[in-house]
Design a protein around this motif. Structure first.
Motif, PDB file in Angstrom:
ATOM      1  N   THR A   8      40.545  38.580  46.631  1.00 52.44           N
ATOM      2  CA  THR A   8      39.328  37.969  45.647  1.00 52.44           C
ATOM      3  C   THR A   8      39.389  39.367  44.388  1.00 52.44           C
ATOM      4  OG1 THR A   8      37.452  38.442  46.977  1.00 52.44           O
ATOM      5  CG2 THR A   8      38.350  36.465  46.365  1.00 52.44           C
ATOM      6  N   ASP A   9      39.996  40.272  45.345  1.00 55.63           N
ATOM      7  CA  ASP A   9      39.133  41.597  43.831  1.00 55.63           C
ATOM      8  C   ASP A   9      40.271  42.739  44.828  1.00 55.63           C
ATOM      9  OD1 ASP A   9      37.925  43.490  42.659  1.00 55.63           O
ATOM     10  OD2 ASP A   9      36.686  44.235  43.688  1.00 55.63           O
ATOM     11  N   LYS A 111      43.031  47.491  43.136  1.00 54.39           N
ATOM     12  CA  LYS A 111      42.684  46.924  42.115  1.00 54.39           C
ATOM     13  C   LYS A 111      43.040  46.468  40.251  1.00 54.39           C
ATOM     14  CE  LYS A 111      38.067  46.994  42.940  1.00 54.39           C
ATOM     15  NZ  LYS A 111      37.501  47.182  42.481  1.00 54.39           N
ATOM     16  N   ASP A 118      40.200  43.573  31.715  1.00 55.62           N
ATOM     17  CA  ASP A 118      40.224  42.426  32.492  1.00 55.62           C
ATOM     18  C   ASP A 118      40.899  42.038  34.055  1.00 55.62           C
ATOM     19  OD1 ASP A 118      38.384  40.462  30.060  1.00 55.62           O
ATOM     20  OD2 ASP A 118      39.889  39.934  29.275  1.00 55.62           O
ATOM     21  N   LYS A 119      40.252  41.333  34.628  1.00 52.97           N
ATOM     22  CA  LYS A 119      41.155  41.153  36.002  1.00 52.97           C
ATOM     23  C   LYS A 119      42.171  40.266  35.953  1.00 52.97           C
ATOM     24  CE  LYS A 119      37.041  42.274  39.371  1.00 52.97           C
ATOM     25  NZ  LYS A 119      36.335  41.637  40.235  1.00 52.97           N
ATOM     26  N   SER A 121      45.294  37.952  35.667  1.00 55.38           N
ATOM     27  CA  SER A 121      45.140  36.470  36.518  1.00 55.38           C
ATOM     28  C   SER A 121      46.074  36.094  37.611  1.00 55.38           C
ATOM     29  CB  SER A 121      45.781  35.723  35.171  1.00 55.38           C
ATOM     30  OG  SER A 121      47.556  36.145  35.357  1.00 55.38           O
ATOM     31  N   ASP A 306      32.955  38.265  42.078  1.00 58.12           N
ATOM     32  CA  ASP A 306      32.125  38.517  40.855  1.00 58.12           C
ATOM     33  C   ASP A 306      33.174  38.040  39.880  1.00 58.12           C
ATOM     34  OD1 ASP A 306      34.322  40.443  41.651  1.00 58.12           O
ATOM     35  OD2 ASP A 306      33.500  41.935  40.072  1.00 58.12           O
ATOM     36  N   ARG A 307      35.018  37.579  40.777  1.00 58.01           N
ATOM     37  CA  ARG A 307      35.751  37.575  39.784  1.00 58.01           C
ATOM     38  C   ARG A 307      35.515  35.494  38.949  1.00 58.01           C
ATOM     39  NH1 ARG A 307      41.625  37.947  41.372  1.00 58.01           N
ATOM     40  NH2 ARG A 307      42.132  36.383  40.028  1.00 58.01           N
ATOM     41  N   TYR A 308      34.988  34.989  40.031  1.00 59.72           N
ATOM     42  CA  TYR A 308      34.561  33.878  39.394  1.00 59.72           C
ATOM     43  C   TYR A 308      33.686  33.518  38.628  1.00 59.72           C
ATOM     44  CZ  TYR A 308      37.245  32.813  43.641  1.00 59.72           C
ATOM     45  OH  TYR A 308      39.564  33.350  44.465  1.00 59.72           O
ATOM     46  N   LEU A 310      32.800  35.695  36.462  1.00 67.80           N
ATOM     47  CA  LEU A 310      33.423  36.022  35.305  1.00 67.80           C
ATOM     48  C   LEU A 310      33.521  34.973  34.356  1.00 67.80           C
ATOM     49  CD1 LEU A 310      33.037  37.844  32.764  1.00 67.80           C
ATOM     50  CD2 LEU A 310      35.459  39.060  34.648  1.00 67.80           C
ATOM     51  N   GLU A 311      34.599  34.373  35.791  1.00 61.86           N
ATOM     52  CA  GLU A 311      35.583  33.241  35.154  1.00 61.86           C
ATOM     53  C   GLU A 311      34.678  31.717  34.684  1.00 61.86           C
ATOM     54  OE1 GLU A 311      38.386  31.697  37.803  1.00 61.86           O
ATOM     55  OE2 GLU A 311      39.495  33.337  37.888  1.00 61.86           O
ATOM     56  N   THR A 336      33.001  43.933  32.462  1.00 57.64           N
ATOM     57  CA  THR A 336      33.210  43.279  33.394  1.00 57.64           C
ATOM     58  C   THR A 336      31.610  43.846  34.032  1.00 57.64           C
ATOM     59  OG1 THR A 336      34.534  43.276  35.615  1.00 57.64           O
ATOM     60  CG2 THR A 336      33.461  46.067  34.079  1.00 57.64           C
TER      61      THR A 336
END
Length: 449
Positions: A8-9, A111, A118-119, A121, A306-308, A310-311, A336
């Motif tokens: 996830t990160d 990462k 952005d992170k 996809s 945190d990516r979820y 942000l999504e 972010t």
């Protein structure tokens, strides 16, 4: 396509063990270079935290990127959000952070950020993994990438953080800032001091091995002691890569990510700038949900990570979200999660409303929480659908209706099913958690029979 390495990160693990080996980092740099920087002269920024192993992985990634024909710009120790910001500001094709966040020194990770800061996809991460199955093919010598250092990276990020603070100066405030011997050890004290605060810095003597050790956002004891000793107004705790922030009040009580989220959302509501729902996670305290409901603030929960968050913010048009652990995202200030900017937003709310941090969080009452880890044999996730567990969960939900909530989660790293219950009455939370844990044990026994 399922991802073998990316979690996830990013990618993370024990140094020297798969995947965090020099050989893997070399190939990862090449694979990322092939995918993220397909134009001649492409640039990738590389930052890191203060782990000793960061030197190893920085060199290996640099070599892999060079083999793919990518120019590498080395930033040195900088917080993860600084790399995201600089990737966009310097118009690089991608950014790389070498860090294992809040973990201890023997772990490390990698990462990536896109050119927009952005992170990545899932699709891009899967494409990078596809290159990891191939043999490295170097570009011709005249096309190989070079490496150079960006000497003003810290100064650029300090100015960015200061620009995110919309209040007056911080003169008259005494702050204790715990940088966890991590990536923010130089920039964080400078930001608050240059805005006028009197700053007492702790956790600013990294030796490559002491990152996150009994300090920072995962261990608040040293910060609480320093706030009391120096009679400070606030304590600010960052983690090893600077994207988390927890706080300590003048009276020594800790303030977690849920309370910070409440303060920031309420300030934006009062100023008329709040947009969309506030996004928490399935682990956000039920007290936060009730507090928002009382103020007419829409609230949604995303999966942990945190990516979820942000999504979901981007899908709903929201601007504020975060996790209990201190990952807080303010999309009206940064793209972010950023621990320094989070702290500045809280200080801004204090200044505008003329209230102390203790007064700002009064409107949110956290419910007592019980978390039980129930060991199981084999995989935990199938037990979530077992009839015994489903039946008991239904009964407990009815019993807690309006007074609390429950959450059942299978651990992704160990054979454990996590039982979490929140309720107004701590005795009720304990009883409900034990009922659910018993049902899980019975289901596990029945499945093994």
């Amino acid at each position: 396509m399922s991802r073998q390495y990316f979690g996830t990160d990013g990618i993370r693990g024990r140094v020297g063990q798969s995947p965090m080996t020099p050989e893997f980092a070399l190939k990862l740099g090449w694979a990322a270079g092939c995918v993220l920087a397909k134009t001649p002269g492409a640039r990738v920024l590389v930052g890191k935290d203060t782990r000793r192993s960061g030197y190893l992985f920085e060199s290996a990634l640099e070599a892999g990127l060079a083999a793919a024909g990518v120019e590498t710009y080395l930033l040195g120790p900088l917080p993860t959000p600084a790399v995201a910001y600089l990737t966009r500001a310097l118009r690089a094709q991608a950014g790389v952070v070498i860090s294992a966040s809040h973990n201890l020194h023997f772990d490390n990770g990698v990462k990536f950020f896109s050119g927009e800061g952005d992170k990545l996809s899932d699709q891009l991460e899967e494409e990078i993994e596809s290159y990891l199955e191939r043999d490295i093919v170097c570009v011709p010598p005249e096309s190989m990438g070079r490496a150079r250092r960006i000497d003003d990276a810290q100064g650029r990020y300090i100015e960015f953080c200061k620009g995110a603070f919309a209040g007056d100066s911080l003169r008259g405030l005494k702050l204790v800032v715990d940088c966890a011997h991590g990536a923010a050890y130089r920039v964080a004290p400078a930001v608050f001091a240059e805005l006028g605060a009197q700053v007492v810095s702790i956790g600013v003597s990294p030796n490559g091995l002491n990152i996150n050790e009994d300090c920072g956002s995962t261990h608040l004891e040293a910060l609480k002691a320093a706030v009391a000793h120096h009679r400070a107004d606030i304590g600010i705790a960052l983690d090893g890569d600077g994207d988390r922030c927890l706080m300590v009040r003048a009276d020594g009580r800790s303030v977690d990510g849920d309370e910070i989220l409440y303060v920031l959302a309420r300030q934006r509501q009062l100023s008329g700038s709040l947009r969309g729902p506030v996004i928490g996670t399935v682990m956000s305290n039920y007290g936060l949900e009730r507090a928002f409901a009382g103020h007419g603030i829409a609230f949604e929960r995303a999966a942990v990570g945190d990516r979820y968050v942000l999504e979901r913010l981007r899908a709903t048009g929201g601007i504020i979200g975060g996790e209990t652990s201190g990952h807080t995202i303010c999309l009206d200030r940064a793209r972010t999660g950023d621990g320094i900017i989070t702290a500045l937003q809280v200080l801004e709310a204090m200044q505008i409303q003329g209230l102390s941090l203790a007064e700002l969080v009064q409107g949110m009452a956290k419910l007592p929480q019980v978390l039980l880890n129930v060991p199981v044999t084999g995989k935990a996730k199938p037990l979530l659908e077992h009839a015994l567990v489903l039946a008991e969960a239904t009964e407990v939900e009815k019993w807690l209706a309006g007074r609390g909530r429950l959450l059942l989660r299978a651990s992704g790293t160990e054979p454990v099913l996590r039982v979490m219950v929140e309720a107004n009455d701590p005795d009720d939370a304990n009883k409900a958690a034990e009922r659910l844990a018993t049902a899980v044990r019975q289901a596990a026994a029945a499945s093994a029979a």
